[in-house]
Design an enzyme around this catalytic site. Structure first.
Site, PDB file in Angstrom:
ATOM      1  CG  ASN A 260      16.682 -15.378   0.711  1.00  0.00           C
ATOM      2  OD1 ASN A 260      15.690 -14.649   1.056  1.00  0.00           O
ATOM      3  ND2 ASN A 260      17.925 -14.881   0.981  1.00  0.00           N
ATOM      4  CG  ASP A 261      16.996 -13.189  -3.806  1.00  0.00           C
ATOM      5  OD1 ASP A 261      16.862 -12.843  -2.474  1.00  0.00           O
ATOM      6  OD2 ASP A 261      18.049 -13.162  -4.251  1.00  0.00           O
ATOM      7  CB  THR A 262      12.704 -18.107  -5.796  1.00  0.00           C
ATOM      8  OG1 THR A 262      12.965 -18.908  -4.505  1.00  0.00           O
ATOM      9  CG2 THR A 262      13.943 -18.116  -6.524  1.00  0.00           C
ATOM     10  CB  ILE A 263       9.542 -17.617  -1.427  1.00  0.00           C
ATOM     11  CG1 ILE A 263      10.984 -17.905  -0.435  1.00  0.00           C
ATOM     12  CG2 ILE A 263       9.388 -18.878  -2.346  1.00  0.00           C
ATOM     13  CD1 ILE A 263      10.729 -17.240   0.538  1.00  0.00           C
ATOM     14  CG  ASN A 264      12.451 -11.413  -0.371  1.00  0.00           C
ATOM     15  OD1 ASN A 264      11.533 -10.820   0.488  1.00  0.00           O
ATOM     16  ND2 ASN A 264      13.677 -11.212   0.009  1.00  0.00           N
TER      17      ASN A 264
END
Length: 516
Positions: A493-497
């Site tokens: 999630n956050d790591t590709i947001n």
């Protein structure tokens, strides 16, 4: 310089080596087959906890590193290090028996040297398993040197007590490490950290109870008193902080950050209480009862600080706090080294503390956060006004995804913690193998803080037999996304947001992400 894929094994082996806190417990044991006084009981408990940590830590490190082994790797015979180790220990015992001068400092420095070489070996895949073996050699030499130094100073049955405690700890640590699933490795490391912290606290109290009156007349008494206080505080923060990390990682308590009113004020009051207590403790004219009360207050406050500071950090941000707790365990070892005037503990503890601090900075950089925010317990909890989401999303059926994968020439898989929770590494590894057999170029993109511990996704993929040479770090692969036909995001999630790049109000604004 450590390969990011080896961050998890590095933390595990440093955790095992930090079990050298066992030296302090061994030196304070006595009473024969069972402890006869409270300090001896505390020391015995510390030895048991440290034994669990040492054997469990090295065992789980061996498991992790075996996951990275490839079928084409040449055979390794690191067990043969037992031969020179036995020869050195035998020579050391013989020299100690005849009173050879300087033999104990030599043994401790040799043990420290092997521990340093062990940590250096964890820098790359080629030497990682050798490094783990050298770490075992270092801890073995240091422990044997400590036990040998007690010959003639304690009742003979005390050595039987040591053997039983170390044996029970070894069996317990190994059983725990062998039975835990790879997905649960982060919480296992956190649990082992807690045992080191508690052992440091117990050794500090035992030292004060046994030798407290001497600290007021000894030339280095003040240094030893400072070491006891530091060991108590650092060990206390490590103990409860690691317990909270374990509970959050195991989802036994709410993983959301604790938001107490005046959170920073509570941290400041705790620090002020520790500073004030330290002043009274150091100026105590020699009253043992008062000194114990002061240490007790410091322990209670450090327990509370460790709990609050860690509970104020959200579950997704655990990679940073786990590395920080790893650093704390090293500094607790340094305190014990000053207390016992032991070079091995000073050297090894400093190395563990520094390496943990450096890894913490690496994690902070990967999330665009400051270390101060971590230390004050406010890490990862700020939230700006939510940006309005506009546009439409496109759904794809299973058949469409399969068609896209088969038709692609280059595929990048970006896994996250969701993959670990779903135990999907096996299915993903099988998918990658099928695609590679069809001539598709498949690579994996790993964010530095993907998962709940640095390097966790690398270990899980290695367990599923994904070749580590197609598992790339964020900086290695980000430039290739533009020329990639398809990116498969699994549980991330956050790591590709992209909000980290284009939404200044986002709670992850400025965080480096995968350009999927």
């Amino acid at each position: 310089n450590v390969d990011p894929a080896l961050h998890s094994p590095l933390m595990s082996v440093t955790n095992a080596i930090s079990g050298s806190v066992i030296v302090g417990g061994l030196l304070l044991m006595g009473g024969g087959l069972v402890p006869s006084t409270a300090p001896e009981g505390l020391a015995a408990t510390a030895v048991l906890l440290a034994s669990v940590n040492i054997f469990g830590g090295f065992c789980v490190t061996t498991r992790m590193l075996e996951m990275f082994r490839r079928s084409e790797d040449p055979p390794e015979y690191h067990f043969l290090w037992a031969i020179p180790t036995t020869a050195f220990v035998g020579g050391f015992v013989a020299c100690a028996a005849v009173g050879f001068p300087g033999v104990y400092p030599l043994a401790y420095l040799t043990g420290a040297g092997f521990c340093i070489a062990g940590l250096a070996g964890l820098a790359n895949q080629r030497t990682a398993r050798l490094g783990n073996a050298l770490g075992m050699v270092g801890v073995t030499i240091g422990t044997v040197a400590c036990i040998t130094s007690l010959q003639g100073l304690v009742p003979a049955w005390t050595f039987a007590q040591m053997t039983v405690l170390v044996g029970v700890g070894a069996v317990t640590g190994c059983l725990i490490s062998l039975r835990v699933r790879p997905t649960n490795l982060p919480q296992l490391v956190a649990a082992f950290h807690s045992s080191v912290g508690l052992a440091a606290v117990l050794v500090s109290f035992a030292s004060f109870l046994l030798e407290g009156t001497q600290f007021y007349i000894s030339p280095i008494g003040s240094i030893q008193k400072i070491a006891i206080y530091a060991g108590t505080v650092i060990g206390g923060v490590t103990f409860t902080g690691s317990i909270v990390a374990f509970l959050k990682l195991q989802n036994l308590i709410d993983t959301a950050p604790l938001q107490l009113p005046g959170r920073d004020l509570w941290n400041a009051l705790g620090a002020a209480a520790l500073t004030t207590t330290f002043g009274f403790y150091m100026t105590n004219p020699g009253n043992m009862t008062v000194g114990l009360i002061e240490l007790g207050v410091a322990t209670a406050v450090s327990f509370g600080l460790g709990w609050h500071m860690t509970d104020s950090i959200g579950g997704p941000d655990m990679p940073v706090i786990v590395t920080l707790l790893n650093s704390y365990s090293g500094w607790a070892l340094v305190s014990e080294g000053f207390l016992l005037s032991n070079n091995m503990l000073l050297i090894v503890g400093s190395l563990i503390g520094a390496s943990g601090a450096i890894l913490t900075m690496v994690m902070c950089k990967a999330m665009n956060r400051s270390l101060i925010a971590v230390l004050t317990g406010g890490f990862g909890s700020s939230v700006g006004p939510a940006r309005r989401i506009e546009g439409t999303h496109t759904e794809a059926s299973l058949e469409e995804v399969v068609e896209a994968l088969v038709g692609a020439r280059s595929v990048v898989v970006a896994p996250g913690y969701g993959l670990a929770v779903a135990h999907a590494q096996y299915a993903v590894a099988e998918l990658a193998a099928v695609l590679r057999q069809r001539g598709v170029t498949v690579r994996f993109a790993i964010h530095p803080v993907a998962g709940r511990m640095p390097g966790q996704l690398n270990v899980l993929l290695a367990e599923a037999a994904v070749p580590y040479d197609i598992v790339l770090e964020m900086d290695e692969i980000n430039a290739d996304f533009s020329s990639t036909d398809l990116c498969l995001v699994i549980g991330a999630n956050d790591t590709i947001n992209s909000a980290a790049i284009d939404d200044p109000s986002s709670s992850i604004a400025g965080m480096p992400v995968l350009h999927a």
